[in-house]
Write a protein that holds these residues in place. Structure first.
Motif, PDB file in Angstrom:
ATOM      1  N   VAL A   1     -41.047 -30.185  -7.478  1.00 50.42           N
ATOM      2  CA  VAL A   1     -40.128 -31.221  -7.001  1.00 50.42           C
ATOM      3  C   VAL A   1     -40.637 -32.619  -7.331  1.00 50.42           C
ATOM      4  CG1 VAL A   1     -39.014 -32.220  -4.975  1.00 50.42           C
ATOM      5  CG2 VAL A   1     -39.257 -29.739  -5.171  1.00 50.42           C
ATOM      6  N   GLU A   2     -41.878 -32.906  -6.964  1.00 50.12           N
ATOM      7  CA  GLU A   2     -42.406 -34.251  -7.158  1.00 50.12           C
ATOM      8  C   GLU A   2     -42.478 -34.624  -8.635  1.00 50.12           C
ATOM      9  OE1 GLU A   2     -42.857 -36.377  -4.716  1.00 50.12           O
ATOM     10  OE2 GLU A   2     -42.122 -34.767  -3.403  1.00 50.12           O
ATOM     11  N   GLN A   3     -42.754 -33.650  -9.488  1.00 48.82           N
ATOM     12  CA  GLN A   3     -42.824 -33.923 -10.921  1.00 48.82           C
ATOM     13  C   GLN A   3     -41.441 -34.081 -11.544  1.00 48.82           C
ATOM     14  OE1 GLN A   3     -44.273 -31.502  -9.159  1.00 48.82           O
ATOM     15  NE2 GLN A   3     -46.158 -30.738 -10.107  1.00 48.82           N
TER      16      GLN A   3
ATOM     17  N   ARG B   1     -28.131 -24.304  -9.760  1.00 45.36           N
ATOM     18  CA  ARG B   1     -28.116 -24.120  -8.302  1.00 45.36           C
ATOM     19  C   ARG B   1     -29.502 -24.364  -7.712  1.00 45.36           C
ATOM     20  NH1 ARG B   1     -24.169 -19.187  -6.485  1.00 45.36           N
ATOM     21  NH2 ARG B   1     -22.345 -19.754  -7.720  1.00 45.36           N
ATOM     22  N   LEU B   2     -30.523 -23.837  -8.367  1.00 49.60           N
ATOM     23  CA  LEU B   2     -31.890 -24.034  -7.897  1.00 49.60           C
ATOM     24  C   LEU B   2     -32.250 -25.520  -7.927  1.00 49.60           C
ATOM     25  CD1 LEU B   2     -34.664 -22.825  -7.074  1.00 49.60           C
ATOM     26  CD2 LEU B   2     -35.188 -22.691  -9.525  1.00 49.60           C
ATOM     27  N   LEU B   3     -31.869 -26.195  -8.981  1.00 47.86           N
ATOM     28  CA  LEU B   3     -32.158 -27.622  -9.111  1.00 47.86           C
ATOM     29  C   LEU B   3     -31.493 -28.418  -7.992  1.00 47.86           C
ATOM     30  CD1 LEU B   3     -33.488 -29.781 -10.967  1.00 47.86           C
ATOM     31  CD2 LEU B   3     -31.281 -29.952 -12.147  1.00 47.86           C
ATOM     32  N   ARG B   4     -30.245 -28.087  -7.692  1.00 46.62           N
ATOM     33  CA  ARG B   4     -29.546 -28.787  -6.616  1.00 46.62           C
ATOM     34  C   ARG B   4     -30.177 -28.470  -5.261  1.00 46.62           C
ATOM     35  NH1 ARG B   4     -23.280 -27.529  -6.068  1.00 46.62           N
ATOM     36  NH2 ARG B   4     -24.169 -25.483  -5.631  1.00 46.62           N
ATOM     37  N   MET B   5     -30.577 -27.213  -5.053  1.00 47.28           N
ATOM     38  CA  MET B   5     -31.189 -26.824  -3.779  1.00 47.28           C
ATOM     39  C   MET B   5     -32.498 -27.553  -3.541  1.00 47.28           C
ATOM     40  SD  MET B   5     -32.316 -22.994  -2.499  1.00 47.28           S
ATOM     41  CE  MET B   5     -33.727 -22.843  -3.610  1.00 47.28           C
ATOM     42  N   MET B   6     -33.288 -27.737  -4.597  1.00 49.60           N
ATOM     43  CA  MET B   6     -34.623 -28.299  -4.440  1.00 49.60           C
ATOM     44  C   MET B   6     -34.666 -29.816  -4.548  1.00 49.60           C
ATOM     45  SD  MET B   6     -36.228 -25.622  -3.727  1.00 49.60           S
ATOM     46  CE  MET B   6     -37.794 -26.448  -3.540  1.00 49.60           C
ATOM     47  N   THR B   7     -33.697 -30.420  -5.246  1.00 49.85           N
ATOM     48  CA  THR B   7     -33.755 -31.871  -5.467  1.00 49.85           C
ATOM     49  C   THR B   7     -32.504 -32.622  -5.033  1.00 49.85           C
ATOM     50  OG1 THR B   7     -32.820 -31.770  -7.701  1.00 49.85           O
ATOM     51  CG2 THR B   7     -35.212 -31.449  -7.485  1.00 49.85           C
ATOM     52  N   GLY B   8     -31.400 -31.900  -4.802  1.00 50.24           N
ATOM     53  CA  GLY B   8     -30.139 -32.559  -4.503  1.00 50.24           C
ATOM     54  C   GLY B   8     -29.392 -33.024  -5.738  1.00 50.24           C
ATOM     55  N   PHE B   9     -29.960 -32.831  -6.921  1.00 49.89           N
ATOM     56  CA  PHE B   9     -29.330 -33.288  -8.156  1.00 49.89           C
ATOM     57  C   PHE B   9     -28.268 -32.291  -8.591  1.00 49.89           C
ATOM     58  CE2 PHE B   9     -28.894 -33.534 -12.756  1.00 49.89           C
ATOM     59  CZ  PHE B   9     -28.836 -34.900 -12.986  1.00 49.89           C
ATOM     60  N   GLU B  10     -27.094 -32.798  -8.915  1.00 51.93           N
ATOM     61  CA  GLU B  10     -25.998 -31.937  -9.356  1.00 51.93           C
ATOM     62  C   GLU B  10     -25.610 -32.297 -10.774  1.00 51.93           C
ATOM     63  OE1 GLU B  10     -21.757 -30.122  -7.767  1.00 51.93           O
ATOM     64  OE2 GLU B  10     -22.811 -31.657  -6.623  1.00 51.93           O
ATOM     65  N   VAL B  11     -25.612 -31.293 -11.644  1.00 48.03           N
ATOM     66  CA  VAL B  11     -25.240 -31.536 -13.038  1.00 48.03           C
ATOM     67  C   VAL B  11     -23.758 -31.847 -13.123  1.00 48.03           C
ATOM     68  CG1 VAL B  11     -27.094 -30.063 -13.894  1.00 48.03           C
ATOM     69  CG2 VAL B  11     -24.813 -29.095 -13.509  1.00 48.03           C
ATOM     70  N   HIS B  12     -23.366 -32.488 -14.211  1.00 47.24           N
ATOM     71  CA  HIS B  12     -21.962 -32.868 -14.381  1.00 47.24           C
ATOM     72  C   HIS B  12     -21.121 -31.744 -14.971  1.00 47.24           C
ATOM     73  CE1 HIS B  12     -24.244 -36.687 -14.306  1.00 47.24           C
ATOM     74  NE2 HIS B  12     -23.193 -37.131 -13.661  1.00 47.24           N
ATOM     75  N   ALA B  13     -21.762 -30.857 -15.712  1.00 43.18           N
ATOM     76  CA  ALA B  13     -21.038 -29.740 -16.325  1.00 43.18           C
ATOM     77  C   ALA B  13     -22.040 -28.645 -16.664  1.00 43.18           C
ATOM     78  CB  ALA B  13     -20.285 -30.187 -17.577  1.00 43.18           C
ATOM     79  N   THR B  14     -21.527 -27.477 -16.940  1.00 42.53           N
ATOM     80  CA  THR B  14     -22.398 -26.359 -17.314  1.00 42.53           C
ATOM     81  C   THR B  14     -21.846 -25.672 -18.562  1.00 42.53           C
ATOM     82  OG1 THR B  14     -21.206 -24.745 -15.948  1.00 42.53           O
ATOM     83  CG2 THR B  14     -23.030 -25.932 -14.903  1.00 42.53           C
ATOM     84  N   VAL B  15     -22.751 -25.130 -19.357  1.00 40.01           N
ATOM     85  CA  VAL B  15     -22.395 -24.255 -20.469  1.00 40.01           C
ATOM     86  C   VAL B  15     -23.047 -22.913 -20.180  1.00 40.01           C
ATOM     87  CG1 VAL B  15     -22.597 -23.813 -22.930  1.00 40.01           C
ATOM     88  CG2 VAL B  15     -22.229 -26.151 -22.118  1.00 40.01           C
ATOM     89  N   ASN B  16     -22.242 -21.903 -20.016  1.00 44.53           N
ATOM     90  CA  ASN B  16     -22.739 -20.579 -19.647  1.00 44.53           C
ATOM     91  C   ASN B  16     -22.327 -19.549 -20.681  1.00 44.53           C
ATOM     92  OD1 ASN B  16     -21.904 -22.138 -17.017  1.00 44.53           O
ATOM     93  ND2 ASN B  16     -23.601 -20.803 -16.459  1.00 44.53           N
ATOM     94  N   LYS B  17     -23.272 -18.710 -21.058  1.00 48.10           N
ATOM     95  CA  LYS B  17     -22.966 -17.607 -21.957  1.00 48.10           C
ATOM     96  C   LYS B  17     -23.547 -16.334 -21.356  1.00 48.10           C
ATOM     97  CE  LYS B  17     -23.002 -16.063 -26.742  1.00 48.10           C
ATOM     98  NZ  LYS B  17     -23.309 -16.383 -28.139  1.00 48.10           N
ATOM     99  N   PHE B  18     -22.751 -15.276 -21.301  1.00 50.30           N
ATOM    100  CA  PHE B  18     -23.183 -14.062 -20.607  1.00 50.30           C
ATOM    101  C   PHE B  18     -22.653 -12.808 -21.290  1.00 50.30           C
ATOM    102  CE2 PHE B  18     -19.851 -16.498 -18.546  1.00 50.30           C
ATOM    103  CZ  PHE B  18     -18.753 -15.667 -18.657  1.00 50.30           C
ATOM    104  N   ASP B  19     -22.386 -12.923 -22.604  1.00 52.63           N
ATOM    105  CA  ASP B  19     -21.879 -11.776 -23.354  1.00 52.63           C
ATOM    106  C   ASP B  19     -23.003 -10.962 -23.988  1.00 52.63           C
ATOM    107  OD1 ASP B  19     -22.697 -13.265 -25.575  1.00 52.63           O
ATOM    108  OD2 ASP B  19     -20.680 -13.982 -26.021  1.00 52.63           O
ATOM    109  N   GLY B  20     -24.242 -11.343 -23.735  1.00 57.59           N
ATOM    110  CA  GLY B  20     -25.377 -10.610 -24.253  1.00 57.59           C
ATOM    111  C   GLY B  20     -25.907 -11.109 -25.570  1.00 57.59           C
ATOM    112  N   ARG B  21     -25.193 -12.037 -26.206  1.00 56.67           N
ATOM    113  CA  ARG B  21     -25.653 -12.588 -27.477  1.00 56.67           C
ATOM    114  C   ARG B  21     -26.277 -13.956 -27.251  1.00 56.67           C
ATOM    115  NH1 ARG B  21     -22.389  -8.147 -27.021  1.00 56.67           N
ATOM    116  NH2 ARG B  21     -22.132  -7.125 -29.055  1.00 56.67           N
TER     117      ARG B  21
ATOM    118  N   PRO C   1     -38.678 -38.009 -10.628  1.00 57.36           N
ATOM    119  CA  PRO C   1     -38.642 -39.211 -11.478  1.00 57.36           C
ATOM    120  C   PRO C   1     -37.915 -38.988 -12.801  1.00 57.36           C
ATOM    121  CG  PRO C   1     -40.866 -38.801 -10.640  1.00 57.36           C
ATOM    122  CD  PRO C   1     -40.060 -37.582 -10.345  1.00 57.36           C
ATOM    123  N   GLU C   2     -37.974 -37.750 -13.320  1.00 62.75           N
ATOM    124  CA  GLU C   2     -37.312 -37.473 -14.596  1.00 62.75           C
ATOM    125  C   GLU C   2     -35.801 -37.417 -14.432  1.00 62.75           C
ATOM    126  OE1 GLU C   2     -39.428 -37.772 -16.920  1.00 62.75           O
ATOM    127  OE2 GLU C   2     -41.063 -37.677 -15.459  1.00 62.75           O
ATOM    128  N   LEU C   3     -35.350 -36.900 -13.302  1.00 65.42           N
ATOM    129  CA  LEU C   3     -33.908 -36.805 -13.073  1.00 65.42           C
ATOM    130  C   LEU C   3     -33.268 -38.192 -12.988  1.00 65.42           C
ATOM    131  CD1 LEU C   3     -33.782 -33.922 -10.425  1.00 65.42           C
ATOM    132  CD2 LEU C   3     -33.314 -33.769 -12.882  1.00 65.42           C
TER     133      LEU C   3
END
Length: 619
Positions: free
Chosen positions: A554-556, A580-600, A559-561
């Motif tokens: 968290v502390e490291q 989700r982990l980032l938001r839980m630990m720092t409160g920072f919420e990304v503006h968008a996500t790119v997710n791929k889950f087709d195995g490739r 400052p980068e966020l």
């Protein structure tokens, strides 16, 4: 809420539109160098697609070129389409890339599947006896058909099974690549089968080379022979981790084979005698982790290799390791789930599971290296952290990182810098000088109790998987429970100071930041370079990569966020677990996500297809 972009399997055209069209004769592609080509070999399982691709990769590296290759195969023994994609350049590579410039089709199906992922003026090498390949249709697709008598050449020199060797020779001939490098690999690969087999394959590869060379004409994508032959290693993440484990002093590994973690275990087994490593092929995953915990308790640096399904079976024993405070390293190479899911595909779906696995609460450390290079160091750190904090360390790889081949410089793995941290394990002289009784689970300020390897007369203690007191005897008393629970969990606060913060890549004044973890580093890095080269005047992007995931740094990180203007999380899972982990630990919420889950695995071009609209345009 962040926007959610569902990534679909590569169809090539979206990605191909973003790749620079190479100049004739140079092969300049997505990278910053003058050479950047992709070659795909496709066919049925059982046709030697993987072995051919790996051999060609090594041959290309031997000439001094940089390589990066991925394998795509189905979870069946024979039949079904498999392919192997090789990227070759005159600079270090961190990912595969689209489009493809040379396609080797060992089956007709290969051509149909990969046609839309070919660059303009690309070539398709195939057997001239294929009955359902329309050469004119290929030309209308702006690619070049190269039909050759591949099967005939193979049969002439012994067997049709050598058709893949003829095809490799043809690819080298078409690109005017020195066939001697392929010959050197063939001599090594078939040496154990005798001179007759070696000579037959050499004749086949030479004839394939000559046939394609005669037909090459003005083919624009050529491979130079840089000469000099700089010595580079070509290896994948599992092998790099195995080397790091050896350097770290690993002396025990147990596993029940499970793709894609199996090759790590196989490497350790193959070298176990010469390196003095005990390798146990257990009857199941539960036995494997229990063996490793036993070895760790006895003082050996011990590890397990598995995948998500095997890790699921290990969860109860994982809790045992946490309770009795035994160091053990678990390498979990992720694949698509749930259940047996996609056995031979890639995913990043086990992050939150690894952090929270097992009932109750106990400390564990979770790492996720991003490159083949980092796998070596991650292994060394994992064993040192496990022994120092006397706790399980989980290293998250995945099929992409575990199996892709990459050329690395020999000095990438600095054996001379490896140090073994055994500061919290008492030596026999220290036990000889012990003042008072030895308390295995003594309450300490940092949560780390002094550990003694069984066998010393002054360090006889009980070990219990129930809650216990400082001596190790079972105790259900309230005060003792609070003391031991707080002591164990205090390790997380102590270890947090050793966790590394995220690493930047790209320009500091970027308008958009890709946030990634683990193996998505490579594709994201290449996407950053590609975007900034082609579209930097309208805005720039960079990336922030995380490899130490728990305890979360968290502390490291905070400052980068604060430096980020707009953030997109790039992950190979459905639910954006790291975001989700980032938001839980720092409160920072990304503006968008790119997710791929087709195995490739993601390609750089796929990432850019989905983030271009997120980059603010500079005035």
């Amino acid at each position: 809420m962040p926007a959610h972009h569902d990534q679909h399997p590569r169809n090539g055209r979206a990605g191909a539109a973003l790749a620079a069209t190479p100049e004739p004769g140079t092969g300049a592609g997505p990278g910053a160098g003058t050479l950047d080509l992709s070659i795909t070999i496709g066919g049925d399982a059982g046709q030697g697609v993987e072995s051919s691709g790996a051999g060609f990769t090594r041959a290309l590296a031997r000439s001094g070129l940089h390589v990066f290759s991925i394998t795509d195969y189905r979870s069946r023994i024979r039949g079904g389409h498999n392919f192997y994609q090789i990227r070759v350049a005159d600079r270090p590579l961190y990912s595969h890339a689209d489009p493809v410039h040379v396609l080797i089709g060992l089956t007709e199906e290969t051509i149909k599947i990969h046609l839309d992922n070919l660059a303009p003026r690309a070539a398709v090498i195939y057997d001239q006896e294929f009955r359902h390949v329309d050469a004119e249709a290929l030309r209308r697709h702006h690619v070049r058909p190269v039909p050759l008598p591949l099967a005939q050449v193979a049969k002439k020199h012994g067997s049709k099974v050598m058709m893949n060797t003829a095809a490799l020779g043809a690819a080298a001939g078409l690109m005017n690549y020195n066939v001697e490098y392929l010959e050197s690999v063939i001599k090594e690969n078939f040496a154990s089968k005798g001179d007759r087999v070696v000579e037959a394959n050499l004749k086949v590869v030479r004839e394939g080379w000559k046939l394609a060379r005669d037909a090459a004409g003005d083919f624009p994508y050529t491979l130079p022979d840089p000469g000099g032959r700089p010595r580079r290693m070509v290896l994948h993440g599992n092998h790099a981790f195995a080397l790091g484990a050896v350097a770290a002093g690993c002396r025990f590994i147990a596993a029940y084979p499970m793709t894609p973690g199996t090759s790590l275990f196989e490497w350790m087994v193959a070298h176990s005698q010469e390196l003095g490593i005990v390798a146990k092929h257990a009857e199941d995953e539960i036995a494997a982790i229990c063996m490793a915990i036993g070895a760790g308790h006895a003082g050996a640096r011990a590890m397990i290799s598995t995948s998500g399904g095997g890790f699921s079976l290990m969860v109860e024993a994982l809790g045992m390791a946490g309770m009795v405070e035994v160091p053990v390293v678990l390498v979990v190479s992720q694949r698509g789930g749930p259940s047996t899911g996609l056995p031979t595909r890639t995913e990043q779906g086990d992050l939150l599971f690894a952090i929270h696995a097992s009932q109750g609460e106990f400390p564990r450390i979770v790492l996720a290296p991003g490159t083949v290079d980092q796998c070596f160091e991650a292994a060394v750190r994992a064993f040192n952290l496990a022994e120092h904090y006397q706790t399980p360390v989980i290293v998250l790889l995945d099929q992409f990182l575990s199996t892709h081949l990459r050329a690395v410089e020999p000095d990438t793995f600095r054996w001379e810098d490896v140090r073994h941290d055994r500061a919290t394990t008492l030596t026999h002289p220290q036990l000889d000088r012990l003042d008072g009784p030895y308390l295995r689970y003594r309450d300490t300020d940092d949560g780390i109790s002094p550990r003694a390897i069984p066998g010393h007369p002054r360090a006889v203690y009980a070990i219990s998987t129930d809650e216990h007191d400082e001596e190790g005897h079972i105790s259900e008393e309230i005060r003792n429970r609070r003391q031991q629970m707080e002591k164990r969990m205090r390790k997380l606060d102590t270890a947090q100071a050793e966790m590394r913060g995220p690493a930047w890549y790209g320009p500091e004044d970027a308008d958009l930041t890709l946030i990634c973890w683990g193996s998505t580093y490579g594709p994201c890095r290449e996407a950053v370079d590609l975007f900034n080269r082609d579209k930097g005047e309208g805005g720039r992007i960079n990336l922030l990569h995380f490899s130490d995931l728990w305890p979360f740094p968290v502390e490291q990180t905070l400052p980068e966020l604060r430096k980020i203007r707009r953030a997109v999380a790039v992950e190979q899972n459905y639910t954006s677990q790291f975001a989700r982990l980032l938001r839980m630990m720092t409160g920072f919420e990304v503006h968008a996500t790119v997710n791929k889950f087709d195995g490739r695995p993601m390609s750089p071009q796929e990432i850019l297809t989905h983030v271009e609209g997120e980059v603010p345009v500079r005035a």
